[in-house]
Motif scaffolding. Structure first.
Motif, short mmCIF file in Angstrom:
data_model
loop_
_atom_site.label_atom_id
_atom_site.label_comp_id
_atom_site.label_asym_id
_atom_site.label_seq_id
_atom_site.Cartn_x
_atom_site.Cartn_y
_atom_site.Cartn_z
N TYR A 7 -15.45 -16.37 -3.04
CA TYR A 7 -15.56 -16.46 -1.48
C TYR A 7 -14.77 -17.79 -1.38
O TYR A 7 -13.89 -17.87 -0.36
N ALA B 200 -10.96 -17.22 -1.44
CA ALA B 200 -10.63 -16.35 -0.39
C ALA B 200 -10.48 -17.42 0.85
O ALA B 200 -9.32 -17.12 1.34
N ARG C 299 -5.70 -8.48 5.21
CA ARG C 299 -6.66 -8.33 4.22
C ARG C 299 -7.07 -9.73 3.63
O ARG C 299 -8.24 -10.12 3.43
N SER D 136 -10.88 -11.13 4.27
CA SER D 136 -11.89 -11.49 2.95
C SER D 136 -12.20 -13.11 3.39
O SER D 136 -13.31 -13.44 3.04
N ARG E 203 -15.07 -12.66 5.95
CA ARG E 203 -16.38 -12.22 5.29
C ARG E 203 -16.99 -13.16 4.43
O ARG E 203 -18.27 -13.71 4.40
N GLU F 150 -13.95 -7.38 -1.98
CA GLU F 150 -15.01 -8.11 -0.78
C GLU F 150 -16.39 -7.73 -1.24
O GLU F 150 -17.21 -8.61 -1.21
#
Length: 506
Positions: free
Chosen positions: A272, A275, A338, A342, A345, A504
């Motif tokens: 994460y 990301a 994308r 990501s 999220r 994800e």
């Protein structure tokens, strides 16, 4: 465990026999405990190098873990009639009455040899024929006696030593003039620790030549040693050590399960955060897309487009082979979208994941403080809940997806899968077995790609692009004879090419 310690345990036990056996439990592979009505737990720790015999109150747990333990559970039944020590040697015989019922259980004799590194537990019939034992002893190991099922039981070689229980003062006279230690070495049931205790009680150095005035002192100390051996509470201390080991054995799998969960969450947290770091890449891709759209008509064919950005600086933009600038810009926009999704999220999941990791840390700390009884309850709760093998995810269309995290889980998941489930594995490299649980139902391309990317990401190809992943029905996957866990062969496979990058949902 020395002979006089064993004698002290049996002396306390014999006064309460015969006693009905209420059942066996097995705390570990080298320990058996028999609950006796009105007595407590008769604990036999029979694995070298520190065998132990004791009677303890409280409650012990554990199912049979070895074939020999299952034999004990099935054949040692009825009342315990007698417990007899061979001289003061470290060999004890337990006689069981057997049971009458729909299937009669014949009487048996259990032989416990507490002989250090040669310790053993042997089940015999009343004729002395060995029915089973913990550790067979072939003739190549012991020329004096062979121990295996079907042979008559032969006790350890006989010896001649003085029995301190019946010893008289005049029996010590042959040792006059000899060192005190020489006398002690000729006493039955007295080992290293009791030797030190006896020397403490007589208050003489071990090399003291024995004189006539010493004999009554030594005899009196011996009688007190027989009546109450030093460390008579030693069996309880030994059992306390056993319980500590049992607690650690219960704690270890619980700790490892929590540590695995923590490791998985830490890996997700790292993904994460990466990301979020890739937001700059998303911004760059959008900028390239805007420039390609603005200068599309003026960009000549080639692998690189050289244009000026909106600040007048020259920028080199890599072009996708076989695609026009506008098509390449569309690709850039898709990738940027994308990456931004990501990152968005990740912003939601990072606090949740950090909280889950903190909760696991607290649970690990709590686990270390649990008592043995609490650990048993926790283990039972986990068993009743049922272990979850591998990662469990959901595909875009709702199919369950299993991901093995090691060779053992790979083997278990593949065996657990339905014959019509789809099995995925990266081509030609070590990696996870991934099962798409279709059970014969058709799976759309998004589901197939989802499972394939999981197989690629959880493999040695992690981070690569355009990774080949084979998939086939589980019925075409088999484990060769004598192959290690997780090693399989397969046929009827198709291949997908995917990027081995984090999803994800992972």
């Amino acid at each position: 465990m020395e002979g006089l310690f064993i004698h002290a345990v049996l002396r306390g036990l014999m006064g309460r026999l015969p006693s009905r056996a209420l059942g066996w439990v097995f705390p570990d592979e080298g320990t058996a405990a028999l609950l006796l009505e009105g007595v407590g737990n008769l604990v036999l720790r029979y694995r070298p190098p520190r065998p132990l015999l004791g009677v303890e109150l409280g409650r012990l747990w554990g199912e049979a873990k070895t074939p020999f333990q299952r034999l004990l559970e099935a054949r040692c039944k009825g009342r315990l009639l007698a417990a007899e020590q061979l001289k003061l040697d470290r060999v004890v015989f337990f006689d069981f009455e057997g049971e009458r019922g729909f299937v009669d259980i014949a009487p048996t004799r259990l032989v416990f040899e507490l002989t250090g590194r040669n310790a053993n537990l042997i089940l015999c019939d009343l004729e002395g024929r060995i029915l089973g034992l913990d550790r067979p002893v072939p003739r190549e190991v012991n020329r004096y006696r062979e121990l295996r099922p079907g042979l008559p039981y032969v006790p350890p070689p006989p010896y001649q030593k003085l029995d301190p229980r019946t010893l008289k003062v005049e029996d010590l006279a042959p040792f006059l003039g000899q060192p005190l230690l020489q006398l002690i070495r000729n006493l039955d049931g007295v080992g290293k620790e009791l030797t030190a205790e006896l020397l403490r009680r007589v208050q003489l150095p071990s090399q003291t030549p024995l004189a006539a005035e010493h004999l009554p002192l030594v005899h009196e100390a011996l009688q007190r040693l027989v009546a109450q051996p030093a460390g008579q509470t030693r069996p309880s201390e030994g059992l306390q050590k056993l319980w500590e080991e049992e607690a650690e054995a219960l704690r270890k799998p619980l700790r490892e399960a929590l540590q695995r969960q923590r490791k998985t969450l830490q890996a997700r947290l790292l993904d994460y955060r990466r990301a979020l770091e890739r937001l700059e890449e998303a911004e760059r891709l959008r900028g390239w897309g805007d420039l390609l759209m603005a200068y599309a008509s003026r960009i000549p064919p080639g692998p690189v487009a050289r244009v000026e950005d909106f600040d007048g600086k020259e920028v080199e933009i890599p072009l996708e082979p076989g695609l026009s600038p506008i098509q390449t810009a569309a690709r850039f926009y898709q990738r940027a979208k994308r990456l931004e999704a990501s990152a968005e999220r990740a912003l939601e999941l990072i606090p949740q994941t950090e909280a889950q990791i903190a909760a696991l840390e607290a649970e690990l700390a709590r686990l270390e403080s649990l008592s043995r009884e609490e650990l048993r309850k926790e283990s039972r709760r986990v068993r009743e809940k049922g272990p979850q093998v591998g990662l469990r995810l959901r595909s875009p269309e709702g199919f369950e997806v299993w991901v093995g995290r090691n060779s053992k889980e790979n083997d278990l998941l593949t065996r657990m899968a339905h014959s019509e489930d789809l099995w995925f594995h990266v081509q030609g490299l070590p990696g996870s077995h991934v099962i798409l649980r279709t059970q014969g139902r058709p799976a759309d391309l998004p589901d197939l790609l989802f499972a394939a990317r999981l197989a690629a990401y959880h493999s040695r190809a992690r981070g690569d692009r355009n990774v080949p992943v084979d998939y086939t029905a589980k019925k075409y996957v088999w484990r060769p004879r004598k192959a290690a866990a997780g090693q399989v062969l397969y046929t009827q496979a198709r291949t997908l090419f995917v990027d081995a990058l984090p999803l994800e949902e992972v």
